[in-house]
Design a protein around this motif. Structure first.
Motif, PDB file in Angstrom:
ATOM      1  N   SER A  63       4.304   5.340  -5.783  1.00 39.40           N
ATOM      2  CA  SER A  63       4.489   5.249  -7.226  1.00 39.40           C
ATOM      3  C   SER A  63       3.307   6.163  -8.002  1.00 39.40           C
ATOM      4  O   SER A  63       3.744   6.754  -9.027  1.00 39.40           O
ATOM      5  CB  SER A  63       4.094   3.812  -7.705  1.00 39.40           C
ATOM      6  N   LYS A  64       2.507   6.489  -7.261  1.00 38.91           N
ATOM      7  CA  LYS A  64       1.216   7.451  -7.918  1.00 38.91           C
ATOM      8  C   LYS A  64       1.836   8.887  -7.985  1.00 38.91           C
ATOM      9  O   LYS A  64       1.673   9.729  -8.801  1.00 38.91           O
ATOM     10  CB  LYS A  64       0.216   7.354  -7.306  1.00 38.91           C
ATOM     11  N   ILE A  65       2.736   9.301  -7.310  1.00 37.33           N
ATOM     12  CA  ILE A  65       3.535  10.479  -6.937  1.00 37.33           C
ATOM     13  C   ILE A  65       4.773  10.731  -7.722  1.00 37.33           C
ATOM     14  O   ILE A  65       5.473  11.632  -7.394  1.00 37.33           O
ATOM     15  CB  ILE A  65       3.480  11.305  -5.673  1.00 37.33           C
ATOM     16  N   GLY A  66       5.126   9.560  -8.402  1.00 37.86           N
ATOM     17  CA  GLY A  66       6.390   9.630  -9.195  1.00 37.86           C
ATOM     18  C   GLY A  66       7.576   8.613  -8.627  1.00 37.86           C
ATOM     19  O   GLY A  66       8.559   8.543  -9.517  1.00 37.86           O
TER      20      GLY A  66
ATOM     21  N   MET B 203       3.327  -1.377  -8.680  1.00 37.16           N
ATOM     22  CA  MET B 203       3.607  -0.316  -9.026  1.00 37.16           C
ATOM     23  C   MET B 203       2.655   0.381 -10.335  1.00 37.16           C
ATOM     24  O   MET B 203       2.453  -0.286 -11.061  1.00 37.16           O
ATOM     25  CB  MET B 203       4.896  -0.365  -9.264  1.00 37.16           C
ATOM     26  N   VAL B 204       2.560   1.551 -10.066  1.00 39.00           N
ATOM     27  CA  VAL B 204       1.684   2.212 -11.303  1.00 39.00           C
ATOM     28  C   VAL B 204       2.349   2.507 -12.709  1.00 39.00           C
ATOM     29  O   VAL B 204       3.699   3.116 -12.381  1.00 39.00           O
ATOM     30  CB  VAL B 204       1.240   3.552 -10.859  1.00 39.00           C
TER      31      VAL B 204
ATOM     32  N   TYR C 197       4.148   1.594  -1.172  1.00 40.12           N
ATOM     33  CA  TYR C 197       4.876   1.900  -2.393  1.00 40.12           C
ATOM     34  C   TYR C 197       3.876   2.103  -3.403  1.00 40.12           C
ATOM     35  O   TYR C 197       4.171   2.796  -4.466  1.00 40.12           O
ATOM     36  CB  TYR C 197       5.684   0.784  -2.622  1.00 40.12           C
ATOM     37  N   GLN C 198       2.815   1.702  -3.288  1.00 38.98           N
ATOM     38  CA  GLN C 198       1.598   1.788  -4.332  1.00 38.98           C
ATOM     39  C   GLN C 198       1.146   3.532  -4.395  1.00 38.98           C
ATOM     40  O   GLN C 198       1.284   4.151  -5.446  1.00 38.98           O
ATOM     41  CB  GLN C 198       0.406   1.072  -4.466  1.00 38.98           C
ATOM     42  N   ALA C 199       1.089   3.991  -3.095  1.00 38.30           N
ATOM     43  CA  ALA C 199       0.768   5.335  -3.163  1.00 38.30           C
ATOM     44  C   ALA C 199       1.974   6.287  -3.633  1.00 38.30           C
ATOM     45  O   ALA C 199       1.597   7.263  -4.351  1.00 38.30           O
ATOM     46  CB  ALA C 199       0.362   5.509  -1.668  1.00 38.30           C
TER      47      ALA C 199
ATOM     48  N   ARG D  62       0.988  -1.214  -0.014  1.00 39.30           N
ATOM     49  CA  ARG D  62      -0.121  -0.117  -0.280  1.00 39.30           C
ATOM     50  C   ARG D  62       0.782   1.177  -0.057  1.00 39.30           C
ATOM     51  O   ARG D  62       0.525   2.249  -0.651  1.00 39.30           O
ATOM     52  CB  ARG D  62      -0.986  -0.041   1.314  1.00 39.30           C
TER      53      ARG D  62
ATOM     54  N   SER E 103       9.760   5.624  -9.008  1.00 37.50           N
ATOM     55  CA  SER E 103       9.934   4.722 -10.351  1.00 37.50           C
ATOM     56  C   SER E 103      10.280   3.371  -9.654  1.00 37.50           C
ATOM     57  O   SER E 103      10.491   3.039  -8.309  1.00 37.50           O
ATOM     58  CB  SER E 103      11.137   4.990 -11.061  1.00 37.50           C
TER      59      SER E 103
END
Length: 643
Positions: free
Chosen positions: A560-563, A642-643, A556-558, A554, A565
């Protein structure tokens, strides 16, 4: 669907989470069973040394069983914590407390019984190989395979009892929690790690006390003090000092804002605090295994050095030289029976008492003429002419060399009012009299004759046998040097009993093989215990990481949404996992150095760093293998979100 089927499906669907725990438990059962096969072998009772080995293995099996209890308890509690939300949902759906308890008990017993069956089956498959390898390593006659009914019953009963007790005990983890706490599970926000400066200072003081204790004079009390303060200090290091270290890092703004350090350091403080007890347990287990392995490796190397530094194959010592000439024919006959040539050198020494620093101390004396004969045959350092009033101290590097350091550069007063001054000290690794070697004084021949007149002096005669055919690399059990040495050792034991132990025989080959057998046996037992500890330590870390996987996903997913990599995520996660894996090993190596080095130095041992460093490298290499495997699985799971 019945309740047992429900429990079975739960285990089957969570197989990825349970597989490491199941395999680790099965390995423990397998090794315990293999030890039991050896312990209860019918041929063991006919061998005196075999009984000693069986006793050692029985102690090792107790250690494995005790450790298995804590391992299973910790593992089950980790899985239950990860499933809190599931238990909360079952409670809302109407499941009663006794039903959830029954479900947990069934799941635990299902895994336990499976581990017992798998472990015993694996033990049966390797039992023949285990018997063959174990007897080969410790130098015993190979044991035949038998159907180990008693070992099977003992192993199955012991581990069935263990899983039942642990399964009942773990029910306490669920009963104390309310439904809301269960539903929140691991999603509950964590508080900022707290630290006590008083406890931190106390922990640092314990670590310093432990280090100072092992650096002092060696004794059982200092060793016990070092053990207790070291273990307690290690606990406070993880629970208190580690948090302080992370806080100090956070105050370094340029460092914190560089790359992904903000993520690494911030998350590190939580992981270290949350995993403090687990890291403490892994560190203590690793440190004990590392210390024991280092000492065993050192003993093996020392045994080899004793052989290499002993120039004579046989040394026969007569402690009461006033008796008739000893019967040396059995020694000569035994050497000739193996078709070997030899030379015999007779060395007479005086054991004289001197006044030194107000105390009376004894030391052996050797005339310079005899020393030069020894030097020609053995390579002992040469010395110049010795005047009548002077002496040369020869310090053979043995365990009791510290007792003779006071003789260096000292004036000695004998009972006969003769005086000697030690003008020179010679250090050597060569042991001219084998294991009986002790530091001695080389004196002028004229002074030696004068000292001989003292009626209170004791005389020692040594007969040194040089057998060129037996020189070289250490012998095996079937080599003539060992066979002859063993027979002569038994002959001398009988003779010594008849003559009030006035005779002593050192057989280089027999002594090497006896020491090697004892060391190999301890190493064989220690390797399997270290293997259990190593596998369990890696499993502890894997369970903890798996428990926190959902929370980390949760986070790292959040991010990844703000950049963030995938590569940055991988580096941050790798750093955190590496800390959990390598900090315990690093601390354990430091504790091993702090404990083993001073103790062995106190026993006047040299060349002690190499076995410690070799052991440390081995543990680090094994931990690296676990790290790479678990890191790969963990990062792969994070990449999926990851997004």
């Amino acid at each position: 669907m019945s309740f047992p089927e429900f429990a079975f499906n739960n285990v089957r669907r969570n197989l990825r989470a349970y597989i490491s725990y199941f395999l680790s438990s099965a390995v423990m059962v397998m090794i315990f069973f293999a030890y039991s096969v050896f312990i209860y072998h019918p041929d063991i009772s006919h061998s005196d040394f075999g009984k000693y080995i069986a006793t050692s293995m029985r102690i090792a099996s107790y250690v494995i069983y005790l450790f298995s209890f804590f391992f299973v308890l910790y593992s089950i509690s980790a899985f239950l914590k990860a499933r809190n939300q599931e238990f909360g949902i079952l409670t809302i759906l109407g499941a009663q407390t006794r039903q959830i308890n029954w479900l947990i008990f069934l799941e635990n017993m299902l895994i336990g019984v499976s581990a017992i069956v798998t472990g015993v089956a694996g033990g049966l498959l390797i039992s023949k190989l285990f018997l063959m390898v174990s007897t080969k390593i410790i130098g015993e006659v190979e044991l035949s395979f038998y159907w180990p009914v008693k070992a099977l019953i003992v192993t199955s009963s012991a581990f069935m009892l263990l899983f039942v007790i642990v399964s009942l005990f773990t029910l306490l983890f669920i009963r104390k929690k309310k439904v809301l706490e269960l539903l929140k599970g691991s999603s509950m926000p964590k508080k900022e790690p707290q630290v006590s400066w008083l406890l931190s200072i106390f922990g640092a003081a314990l670590l310093v006390t432990g280090f100072v204790s092992v650096c002092g004079e060696y004794s059982k009390n200092t060793l016990m003090t070092a053990a207790l303060t070291g273990i307690a200090g290690t606990y406070f290091f993880y629970t208190q000092l580690s948090v302080i270290i992370v806080r100090l890092l956070k105050k370094n703004r340029p460092f914190m804002w560089r790359s992904t350090n903000l993520i690494r350091i911030s998350e590190m403080s939580y992981k270290l605090k949350d995993n403090a007890r687990m890291l403490f347990m892994v560190t203590v287990v690793t440190a004990i295994a590392c210390m024991v392995s280092s000492v065993l490796l050192f003993m093996s190397q020392s045994n080899r050095e004793l052989y290499d530094h002993s120039p004579y194959s046989l040394v026969y010592t007569v402690y009461d030289s006033n008796n008739d000439k000893p019967d040396l024919m059995p020694i000569a006959d035994e050497i000739k029976a193996h078709g070997a040539d030899y030379t015999e050198l007779k060395i007479e020494l005086l054991h004289h008492l001197f006044t030194l620093n107000g105390n009376t101390k004894g030391i052996d004396l050797l005339p310079v003429s005899k020393y030069r004969l020894l030097s020609e045959q053995t390579g002992l350092p040469g010395i110049q002419d010795v005047s009548e009033a002077d002496a040369v101290l020869i310090l053979c590097q043995t365990t009791n060399v510290q007792n003779y350091k006071d003789f260096a550069n000292a004036s000695l007063q004998a009972k006969s009012n003769l005086k000697l001054t030690v003008k020179q000290t010679v250090n050597t690794d060569i042991l001219p009299f084998g294991q009986f070697s002790s530091p001695f004084l080389v004196v002028n021949d004229t002074m030696y004759k004068k000292l001989q007149q003292d009626p209170d002096i004791s005389k020692v005669t040594r007969y040194l046998y040089k057998v060129p055919a037996w020189d070289g690399s250490p012998p095996s059990l079937s080599d003539p040097e060992v066979i002859a040495g063993t027979k002569l050792f038994e002959w001398n034991q009988k003779k010594s009993k008849e003559h009030n132990w006035n005779y002593g025989l050192f057989s280089r080959g027999e002594n090497y093989q006896s020491s090697k057998q004892a060391t190999s046996m301890m190493s064989f037992v220690g390797v399997f215990i270290a293997l259990i500890f190593s596998i369990s330590s890696a499993s502890f870390l894997y369970f903890k990481l798996h428990t926190e996987l959902n929370k980390d996903q949760r986070m790292y997913q959040a991010m990844s949404k703000i950049g963030l990599s995938p590569e940055e995520m991988s580096r941050a996660a790798t750093t955190q996992i590496a800390l959990l894996f390598y900090i315990p090993v690093f601390v354990a190596i430091i504790e091993t150095l702090a404990v083993v080095v001073p103790i062995l130095h106190g026993l006047n041992q040299t060349h002690i760093m190499s076995p410690i460093l070799m052991t440390a490298a081995a543990f680090t290499a094994v931990q690296t293998v676990y790290f790479l495997i678990i890191r790969s699985r963990y990062v792969r799971s994070l990449r999926k979100i990851m997004v």
